[in-house]
Enzyme design. Structure first.
Site, PDB file in Angstrom:
ATOM      1  N   ASP A 134       7.849 -12.657   7.987  1.00  0.00           N
ATOM      2  CA  ASP A 134       7.727 -12.028   6.498  1.00  0.00           C
ATOM      3  C   ASP A 134       6.382 -11.241   6.832  1.00  0.00           C
ATOM      4  O   ASP A 134       6.079 -11.148   7.915  1.00  0.00           O
ATOM      5  CB  ASP A 134       7.495 -12.870   5.233  1.00  0.00           C
ATOM      6  CG  ASP A 134       7.729 -11.841   4.192  1.00  0.00           C
ATOM      7  OD1 ASP A 134       8.712 -11.564   3.738  1.00  0.00           O
ATOM      8  OD2 ASP A 134       6.552 -12.214   3.507  1.00  0.00           O
TER       9      ASP A 134
ATOM     10  N   LYS B 153      10.821 -20.164   0.715  1.00  0.00           N
ATOM     11  CA  LYS B 153       9.788 -19.147   1.265  1.00  0.00           C
ATOM     12  C   LYS B 153       8.449 -19.960   1.569  1.00  0.00           C
ATOM     13  O   LYS B 153       8.346 -21.005   0.592  1.00  0.00           O
ATOM     14  CB  LYS B 153       9.372 -18.041  -0.091  1.00  0.00           C
ATOM     15  CG  LYS B 153       8.833 -16.687   0.597  1.00  0.00           C
ATOM     16  CD  LYS B 153       9.778 -15.823   1.138  1.00  0.00           C
ATOM     17  CE  LYS B 153       9.348 -14.724   1.741  1.00  0.00           C
ATOM     18  NZ  LYS B 153      10.237 -13.621   2.088  1.00  0.00           N
TER      19      LYS B 153
HETATM   20  P1  NAD Z   1       4.919  -6.226   7.941  1.00  0.00           P
HETATM   21  O1  NAD Z   1       3.680  -7.260   8.052  1.00  0.00           O
HETATM   22  O2  NAD Z   1       5.442  -5.733   9.261  1.00  0.00           O
HETATM   23  O3  NAD Z   1       4.360  -4.884   7.221  1.00  0.00           O
HETATM   24  C1  NAD Z   1       3.739  -4.834   5.886  1.00  0.00           C
HETATM   25  C2  NAD Z   1       3.379  -3.192   5.823  1.00  0.00           C
HETATM   26  O4  NAD Z   1       2.681  -3.426   4.451  1.00  0.00           O
HETATM   27  C3  NAD Z   1       2.244  -2.703   6.742  1.00  0.00           C
HETATM   28  O5  NAD Z   1       2.360  -1.500   7.169  1.00  0.00           O
HETATM   29  C4  NAD Z   1       1.073  -2.922   5.975  1.00  0.00           C
HETATM   30  O6  NAD Z   1       0.000  -2.116   6.287  1.00  0.00           O
HETATM   31  C5  NAD Z   1       1.396  -2.448   4.572  1.00  0.00           C
HETATM   32  N1  NAD Z   1       0.547  -3.044   3.413  1.00  0.00           N
HETATM   33  C6  NAD Z   1      -0.160  -4.324   3.176  1.00  0.00           C
HETATM   34  N2  NAD Z   1      -0.885  -4.273   2.171  1.00  0.00           N
HETATM   35  C7  NAD Z   1      -0.620  -3.027   1.633  1.00  0.00           C
HETATM   36  C8  NAD Z   1      -1.386  -2.347   0.673  1.00  0.00           C
HETATM   37  N3  NAD Z   1      -2.126  -3.116  -0.238  1.00  0.00           N
HETATM   38  N4  NAD Z   1      -1.076  -1.087   0.367  1.00  0.00           N
HETATM   39  C9  NAD Z   1      -0.043  -0.520   1.136  1.00  0.00           C
HETATM   40  N5  NAD Z   1       0.323  -0.974   2.142  1.00  0.00           N
HETATM   41  C10 NAD Z   1       0.171  -2.155   2.389  1.00  0.00           C
HETATM   42  O7  NAD Z   1       5.750  -6.765   6.785  1.00  0.00           O
HETATM   43  P2  NAD Z   1       7.375  -6.673   6.568  1.00  0.00           P
HETATM   44  O8  NAD Z   1       8.155  -7.738   7.370  1.00  0.00           O
HETATM   45  O9  NAD Z   1       7.751  -5.290   6.877  1.00  0.00           O
HETATM   46  O10 NAD Z   1       7.418  -6.773   5.215  1.00  0.00           O
HETATM   47  C11 NAD Z   1       7.317  -5.797   4.206  1.00  0.00           C
HETATM   48  C12 NAD Z   1       8.024  -6.031   2.743  1.00  0.00           C
HETATM   49  O11 NAD Z   1       9.462  -6.325   3.169  1.00  0.00           O
HETATM   50  C13 NAD Z   1       7.661  -7.615   2.097  1.00  0.00           C
HETATM   51  O12 NAD Z   1       7.587  -7.421   0.856  1.00  0.00           O
HETATM   52  C14 NAD Z   1       8.552  -8.637   2.404  1.00  0.00           C
HETATM   53  O13 NAD Z   1       8.604  -9.641   1.897  1.00  0.00           O
HETATM   54  C15 NAD Z   1       9.690  -7.670   2.738  1.00  0.00           C
HETATM   55  N6  NAD Z   1      11.005  -8.015   3.550  1.00  0.00           N
HETATM   56  C16 NAD Z   1      10.729  -8.193   4.678  1.00  0.00           C
HETATM   57  C17 NAD Z   1      11.678  -8.688   5.497  1.00  0.00           C
HETATM   58  C18 NAD Z   1      11.779  -8.851   7.068  1.00  0.00           C
HETATM   59  O14 NAD Z   1      12.947  -9.334   7.874  1.00  0.00           O
HETATM   60  N7  NAD Z   1      10.677  -8.853   7.682  1.00  0.00           N
HETATM   61  C19 NAD Z   1      13.050  -9.026   4.995  1.00  0.00           C
HETATM   62  C20 NAD Z   1      13.185  -8.827   3.481  1.00  0.00           C
HETATM   63  C21 NAD Z   1      12.118  -8.436   2.766  1.00  0.00           C
END
Ligand code: NAD
Length: 442
Positions: free
Chosen positions: A168, A128
């Site tokens: 991510d 990561k």
């Molecule tokens: P993203 O940037 O597309 O979205 C993140 C979301 O979280 C946004 O809506 C943002 O406003 C919200 N957010 C941020 N800080 C916040 C807070 N303090 N309170 C409430 N909401 C908040 O990111 P993503 O890719 O959707 O990732 C989200 C989660 O999923 C992360 O934990 C990431 O590690 C995990 N994840 C993502 C993937 C992927 O393929 N993108 C895969 C596995 C896990």
């Protein structure tokens, strides 16, 4: 398919009423992951030498790199790449651009990638990375220079057979296109085409795969469907609340809406909205894609974070950041199941309360592994110069996730452990068997 709302998560989260913002000071994410490793190791009597190796990542890379900003000023950025383990294949894991990125958080996330790859039987290890900055506070040209300079600074620390980044929080397919282009310019013309697989989550036209953007949300949905079958629960007409409406949360809500699940409350870094009639997940996704957040969406009533967590629903999908469900949130949650789209959203104290209340938790290592699974399909297509149809990708993902879900669920039942420990234990036992075969060099 570069529609991921990287904008939405990038600004520093405003302090919530309960002040719960993940920081290294009040929450040791890496320690939490190490503790689960201990619990799972005990459950399967893991070989001590394997446990010892897995307690720390193999490599921790920190790079301070300069970037010239639009106003001519030179700013120094701090970037991380943690390579946890590559026994089963190249290091694999996302790149996070967020002001709260710390080395310990990246270590935790890298370790979780090792478990996910092993659980899904992918020929990958875990890694990561990220850069500690607010991608919203810079121009698009600056964002590109930051991404390219970081990729260049990483140099041979990444590569299609060595370490493969992906999107991510705060990064998306555009970020991956810049990373791939920078890397391919570093290897020389003759190899340019053969290094497409240096990153996954690329735009489809640049060698990405159909189905990757929605894959993580879709994998969560497959887990919810399996859970519903197991519990004899009818998803049609059920309700859900979603925290984080970026890539994972929005796709999860859209796909579940097709199965008759209505999203009655949503939240992101700008605040929370309620709509007892159910949001139109598609429209809200389009709105976030154009505006960068749910703020100002006309279809919902603003509520506080406390009211959001107390909203009665069947499913809760935390899809934002780690450490969002502590004791207070767990006590007020009134749901049947939690599907962890985010990594580490439930802290151990919150988890204890939820399990005592009889809430089922579909753990991150299982639930959100659809992303890395489809990243693997992208990598294979790059290697073979193939383009699979979305139907092929969806069908393969469905098979892989369903099998993983059943294995975790069966293990949990047989060994009388919770689903998280079961997921860790299955992953660890697969890694252990390979270490036992190969032992330690020299
Ligand atoms: P993203 O940037 O597309 O979205 C993140 C979301 O979280 C946004 O809506 C943002 O406003 C919200 N957010 C941020 N800080 C916040 C807070 N303090 N309170 C409430 N909401 C908040 O990111 P993503 O890719 O959707 O990732 C989200 C989660 O999923 C992360 O934990 C990431 O590690 C995990 N994840 C993502 C993937 C992927 O393929 N993108 C895969 C596995 C896990």
């Amino acid at each position: 398919m570069s529609t991921k709302t990287s904008e939405s998560s990038a600004s520093i989260p405003a302090p919530t009423p309960s002040g719960r913002i993940p920081t290294a000071k009040d929450y040791d994410f890496f320690k939490v992951v190490q503790d689960y490793l201990e619990r799972a190791a005990k459950a399967i009597n893991l070989e001590p030498f394997v446990r010892t190796i897995l307690t720390q990542p193999k490599n921790e890379i920190i790079i301070n790199f300069p970037v010239k900003m639009d106003n001519g000023e030179v700013r120094l950025f701090k970037g991380y790449r943690v390579q946890h383990n590559n026994l089963l294949g190249p290091f694999k894991g996302g790149m996070r651009f967020h002001p709260s990125v710390t080395l310990d958080d990246v270590k935790a996330l890298a370790a979780m990638m090792t478990w996910k790859s092993a659980l899904l039987r992918l020929p990958f290890g875990g890694g990561k990375g990220g850069i500690k900055f607010d991608p919203h506070g810079v121009s698009k040209a600056e964002l590109q220079r930051i991404t390219r300079r970081f990729t260049h600074s990483l140099g041979e620390n990444i590569g299609p057979e060595y370490d493969i980044p992906a999107p991510d929080v705060g990064t998306n397919s555009q970020t991956m296109a810049w990373m791939m282009d920078t890397y391919s310019n570093m290897v020389g013309s003759a190899q340019k085409q053969s290094v497409k697989g240096v990153v996954t989550g690329k735009p489809v036209s640049s060698g990405g795969t159909l189905g990757r953007t929605k894959a993580t949300g879709q994998g969560c949905v497959i887990c919810v469907v399996e859970w519903a079958k197991e519990k004899n629960f009818d998803l049609e007409g059920s309700t859900m609340t979603v925290q984080g409406f970026g890539n994972v949360g929005s796709h999860l809500a859209v796909i579940l809406s097709r199965l008759g699940v209505s999203t009655v409350a949503v939240g992101d870094h700008t605040g929370y909205l309620l709509n007892p009639e159910g949001f139109n997940a598609h429209k809200l996704q389009d709105y976030v894609a154009s505006k960068g957040s749910i703020a100002g969406y006309p279809g919902g009533k603003p509520i506080t974070r406390e009211e959001f967590f107390a909203t009665k629903a069947d499913i809760f999908a935390p899809c934002a950041l780690e450490n969002q469900i502590g004791e207070a949130e767990a006590a007020s949650l009134n749901v049947k199941v939690i599907v962890e789209g985010a990594n580490g959203p439930t802290n151990p104290a919150g988890e204890k309360i939820l399990l005592e209340k009889g809430v089922d938790i579909l753990p991150d290592v299982l639930a959100n592994s659809g992303g890395v699974t489809v990243s693997y399909y992208e990598w294979v297509q790059n290697k073979r110069s193939e383009s699979w149809t979305e139907e092929e990708v969806d069908a393969k993902l469905e098979r892989a996730m369903t099998r993983a879900y059943k294995e975790v669920s069966d293990f949990a039942r047989q060994k009388k452990v919770d689903m998280r420990v079961a997921a860790y234990a299955l992953a660890l036992s697969r890694i252990e068997s390979v270490y036992k075969e190969r032992e330690i060099f020299p």
